[in-house]
Motif scaffolding. Structure first.
Motif, PDB file in Angstrom:
ATOM      1  N   TYR A   1       0.842  -1.207   0.000  1.00 28.63           N
ATOM      2  CA  TYR A   1       0.000   0.000   0.000  1.00 28.63           C
ATOM      3  C   TYR A   1       0.870   1.248   0.000  1.00 28.63           C
ATOM      4  O   TYR A   1       0.609   2.213  -0.741  1.00 28.63           O
ATOM      5  N   GLY A   2       1.938   1.225   0.830  1.00 24.03           N
ATOM      6  CA  GLY A   2       2.835   2.376   0.865  1.00 24.03           C
ATOM      7  C   GLY A   2       3.519   2.602  -0.471  1.00 24.03           C
ATOM      8  O   GLY A   2       3.695   3.744  -0.908  1.00 24.03           O
ATOM      9  N   THR A   3       3.897   1.511  -1.149  1.00 28.37           N
ATOM     10  CA  THR A   3       4.529   1.643  -2.470  1.00 28.37           C
ATOM     11  C   THR A   3       3.592   2.305  -3.464  1.00 28.37           C
ATOM     12  O   THR A   3       3.998   3.171  -4.256  1.00 28.37           O
ATOM     13  N   GLY A   4       2.313   1.907  -3.426  1.00 29.88           N
ATOM     14  CA  GLY A   4       1.341   2.528  -4.329  1.00 29.88           C
ATOM     15  C   GLY A   4       1.205   4.012  -4.093  1.00 29.88           C
ATOM     16  O   GLY A   4       1.109   4.805  -5.034  1.00 29.88           O
ATOM     17  N   ARG A   5       1.215   4.392  -2.799  1.00 26.25           N
ATOM     18  CA  ARG A   5       1.108   5.825  -2.482  1.00 26.25           C
ATOM     19  C   ARG A   5       2.382   6.578  -2.877  1.00 26.25           C
ATOM     20  O   ARG A   5       2.322   7.744  -3.263  1.00 26.25           O
ATOM     21  N   VAL A   6       3.530   5.903  -2.791  1.00 24.33           N
ATOM     22  CA  VAL A   6       4.791   6.532  -3.182  1.00 24.33           C
ATOM     23  C   VAL A   6       4.760   6.934  -4.651  1.00 24.33           C
ATOM     24  O   VAL A   6       5.209   8.027  -5.024  1.00 24.33           O
TER      25      VAL A   6
ATOM     26  N   SER B   1      16.688   5.781  -5.783  1.00 24.80           N
ATOM     27  CA  SER B   1      17.463   6.395  -4.697  1.00 24.80           C
ATOM     28  C   SER B   1      16.702   6.303  -3.384  1.00 24.80           C
ATOM     29  O   SER B   1      17.261   5.918  -2.342  1.00 24.80           O
ATOM     30  N   ARG B   2      15.423   6.682  -3.423  1.00 21.82           N
ATOM     31  CA  ARG B   2      14.591   6.613  -2.207  1.00 21.82           C
ATOM     32  C   ARG B   2      14.466   5.182  -1.715  1.00 21.82           C
ATOM     33  O   ARG B   2      14.586   4.908  -0.510  1.00 21.82           O
ATOM     34  N   SER B   3      14.254   4.251  -2.636  1.00 21.68           N
ATOM     35  CA  SER B   3      14.082   2.853  -2.245  1.00 21.68           C
ATOM     36  C   SER B   3      15.328   2.303  -1.564  1.00 21.68           C
ATOM     37  O   SER B   3      15.238   1.601  -0.535  1.00 21.68           O
ATOM     38  N   PHE B   4      16.507   2.622  -2.094  1.00 25.30           N
ATOM     39  CA  PHE B   4      17.734   2.105  -1.471  1.00 25.30           C
ATOM     40  C   PHE B   4      17.927   2.673  -0.075  1.00 25.30           C
ATOM     41  O   PHE B   4      18.277   1.940   0.866  1.00 25.30           O
ATOM     42  N   LEU B   5      17.711   3.978   0.080  1.00 28.80           N
ATOM     43  CA  LEU B   5      17.929   4.600   1.387  1.00 28.80           C
ATOM     44  C   LEU B   5      17.022   3.993   2.454  1.00 28.80           C
ATOM     45  O   LEU B   5      17.482   3.602   3.542  1.00 28.80           O
ATOM     46  N   PHE B   6      15.743   3.891   2.178  1.00 30.38           N
ATOM     47  CA  PHE B   6      14.802   3.404   3.192  1.00 30.38           C
ATOM     48  C   PHE B   6      14.918   1.892   3.378  1.00 30.38           C
ATOM     49  O   PHE B   6      14.774   1.387   4.491  1.00 30.38           O
ATOM     50  N   THR B   7      15.184   1.178   2.292  1.00 33.92           N
ATOM     51  CA  THR B   7      15.357  -0.268   2.432  1.00 33.92           C
ATOM     52  C   THR B   7      16.604  -0.584   3.237  1.00 33.92           C
ATOM     53  O   THR B   7      16.592  -1.456   4.126  1.00 33.92           O
TER      54      THR B   7
ATOM     55  N   PRO C   1      18.653  -6.711  -3.707  1.00 31.50           N
ATOM     56  CA  PRO C   1      17.797  -6.123  -4.755  1.00 31.50           C
ATOM     57  C   PRO C   1      17.834  -4.600  -4.768  1.00 31.50           C
ATOM     58  O   PRO C   1      17.821  -3.980  -5.837  1.00 31.50           O
ATOM     59  N   ALA C   2      17.875  -3.978  -3.563  1.00 28.45           N
ATOM     60  CA  ALA C   2      17.903  -2.514  -3.513  1.00 28.45           C
ATOM     61  C   ALA C   2      19.191  -1.974  -4.122  1.00 28.45           C
ATOM     62  O   ALA C   2      19.191  -0.971  -4.850  1.00 28.45           O
TER      63      ALA C   2
END
Length: 557
Positions: free
Chosen positions: A55-60, A113-119, A263-264
């Protein structure tokens, strides 16, 4: 907007944290302890976290779109303003391709970039929660891999841009060259053009090799930061177990590395490494200053000559053919067989005959486009090819972009003086078109010209050429008889000039001093009155009968 992006990214990263942590707790506090219910509850919590993360990914995606679309709108505004105010020819490409590419690439850069940082944050927090010694195994190679990738970003971007620029330059060179191949050959510029294209190809090859070498470093960064931690976890398992790391924590750590960090990091390396450099290149293309609409790079098919024409009083031989034989293939019947011909300097010769009999083949041989099987061709005493003394005007007239004056000066080593240019336009019959276009300095759009208008420009260009021998290969076929007569009279009266015309109309032949009638083995040459007496084919041509020779195929081109 950035706060919203961070909030939804935290929710998305929650599944990363619970993935390894819940797996470890389900083993240590559940299945390995004999408590199946607890193990299932932790696995259920991990499943709920995956749903929340989705759900969070969809909102992102929605927030990223809200960030990127205004940037796209600003780029569109800038491209349109430049196109309208400065008549930028690249505005259409910018709107239809480059702006959309910039939008998609910018969105990709933000996402990876955002995905790597938060992951990475979620996975490292999870490792610390499970057992701090796990960080000593995972963090050093991860930081080393990220540092190596960061070090390659700038040189990789430069190599990527160099490769794209080299590829663009080669495509532009070929796009400008291919429509004018016949003119390049007629000008004797094959070697020079081939060398220029070869330089473009070599430049792209060098850029591709440099890019490939830096791509190896990018792959090494991925192996160091994403794959080495897995190996280290397995190798140090005994040490970790001796320092209080539980089996469940070890399995959770492997899940963090293989399902989250690797993967990130892959998305970051491939996405930022490719999309980032591409975004840089596209933004430079979109924000570069527009070239003036009349800016023009002169084509590379200019004849290699600055030789002045022979004086009008010189009556030495301009063209001499001796036992000229030519066939299209070793087993083919000769199109020309033992042809002898002499044309004095300043002379005017018309070539007539049925379609496919070899008229254009003859001009191709004289211009040096074709090589005879036997015999010799000499132009002003020298062997062919001799582009400095020959200019060929084919039926398909070539006109390039730029100004009218640039088109007419193509065969001159320097711009033609305005007075000479206007006099040549008046002599050939280009003056009316010149005025319609807006004068010599007006830009020319080749696609907006008719076939006849393009022929007038090509004829005037040839008239201004320093080459004394002009070969008109049906170069006036799209002109009306009056315009054709005016152009041919201009070439015939050109000081020091010699004219060979492949006649499109019999009236063109009657204006010539001598006429060559091509009829296979029965080739004849003479004046109009002489040929009326001696050539049956010429009498048929002047009577308007359309002759046909079935034993010849249309090979005059």
């Amino acid at each position: 907007m950035l706060v919203r992006l961070g909030a939804w990214s935290v929710l998305e990263a929650g599944q990363t944290f619970l993935l390894g942590y819940a797996l470890a707790r389900s083993l240590d506090a559940g299945f390995l302890a004999g408590d199946v219910r607890t193990g299932l509850l932790w696995l259920g919590a991990a499943g709920l976290a995956v749903c929340a993360g989705a759900y969070g990914t969809g909102r992102v995606y929605g927030v990223v779109a809200a960030l990127v679309e205004p940037a796209r709108d600003r780029l569109v505004t800038a491209v349109v303003e430049r196109g309208v105010r400065e008549a930028d020819a690249g505005a259409l490409s910018g709107l239809t391709q480059q702006v959309e590419l910039a939008r998609d690439t910018l969105a990709g850069v933000v996402m990876v970039s955002r995905s790597f940082l938060f992951t990475a944050a979620g996975a490292l927090i999870g490792l610390f929660s499970l057992a701090p010694p796990l960080l000593t195994v995972v963090v050093p190679p991860l930081l080393a891999g990220v540092a190596l990738f960061a070090a390659t970003l700038r040189p990789l971007a430069r190599r990527q841009e160099a490769f794209l620029a080299a590829d663009e330059a080669l495509a532009q060179e070929l796009g400008a060259l291919c429509p004018g191949l016949r003119d390049v050959t007629a000008s004797g510029a094959e070697e020079r053009v081939a060398a220029d294209v070869g330089e473009r190809v070599d430049a792209e090859l060098r850029a591709a090799r440099a890019l490939a070498r830096w791509s190896v470093a990018r792959t090494a960064a991925l192996a160091l930061g994403g794959e080495l931690p897995v190996v280290l976890l397995l190798v140090t398992t005994p040490w970790l177990l001796d320092h209080g790391v539980t089996p469940g924590a070890l399995v959770g750590a492997l899940a963090y590395v293989t399902q989250s960090l690797l993967p990130a990091l892959q998305n970051l390396v491939h996405g930022l490494g490719t999309s980032g450099s591409r975004l840089t290149v596209v933004l430079r293309r979109l924000t570069r200053p527009a070239r003036h609409p009349q800016g023009h790079t002169e084509p590379r098919d200019q004849p290699r000559t600055s030789r002045s024409r022979p004086s009008s009083g010189a009556r030495h031989t301009a063209l001499s053919l001796t036992s000229l034989t030519f066939a299209y293939g070793a087993a083919s019947e000769p199109i020309l067989d033992g042809l002898d011909l002499s044309l004095p300097a300043g002379g005017h010769l018309a070539v007539v005959g049925p379609s496919g009999i070899g008229k254009s083949t003859l001009t191709g041989l004289v211009a040096g486009l074709l090589t005879p099987r036997h015999g010799t061709i000499r132009l002003y005493g020298r062997p062919v090819p001799a582009p400095e003394v020959t200019v060929l005007i084919p039926q398909e007239a070539y006109v390039h972009g730029g100004t009218l004056a640039e088109n007419l000066s193509l065969f001159r080593p320097a711009p033609v003086p305005r007075a000479e240019l206007l006099a040549a336009a008046d002599a050939v019959g280009l003056t009316a078109l010149l005025r319609t276009l807006g004068g010599p300095d007006a830009p020319v759009d080749p696609t907006a010209l008719s076939a006849g208008e393009r022929q007038l420009i090509a004829l005037t260009r040839a008239y201004l050429s320093p080459a004394p021998l002009a070969l008109l290969d049906e170069a006036t076929c799209h002109l009306d008889p009056e315009a054709e007569a005016r152009a041919e009279r201009a070439f015939a009266a050109r000081p020091g000039g010699t004219l060979l015309v492949v006649a499109h109309r019999i009236s063109s032949a009657r204006r010539a001093e001598r006429i060559l009638v091509m009829d296979g083995a029965r080739t004849a040459c003479g004046t109009h009155d002489e040929l009326l007496r001696t050539s049956a084919l010429y009498r048929q041509l002047t009577a308007g009968w359309p002759p046909h020779t079935p034993h010849h195929t249309p090979l005059s081109r």
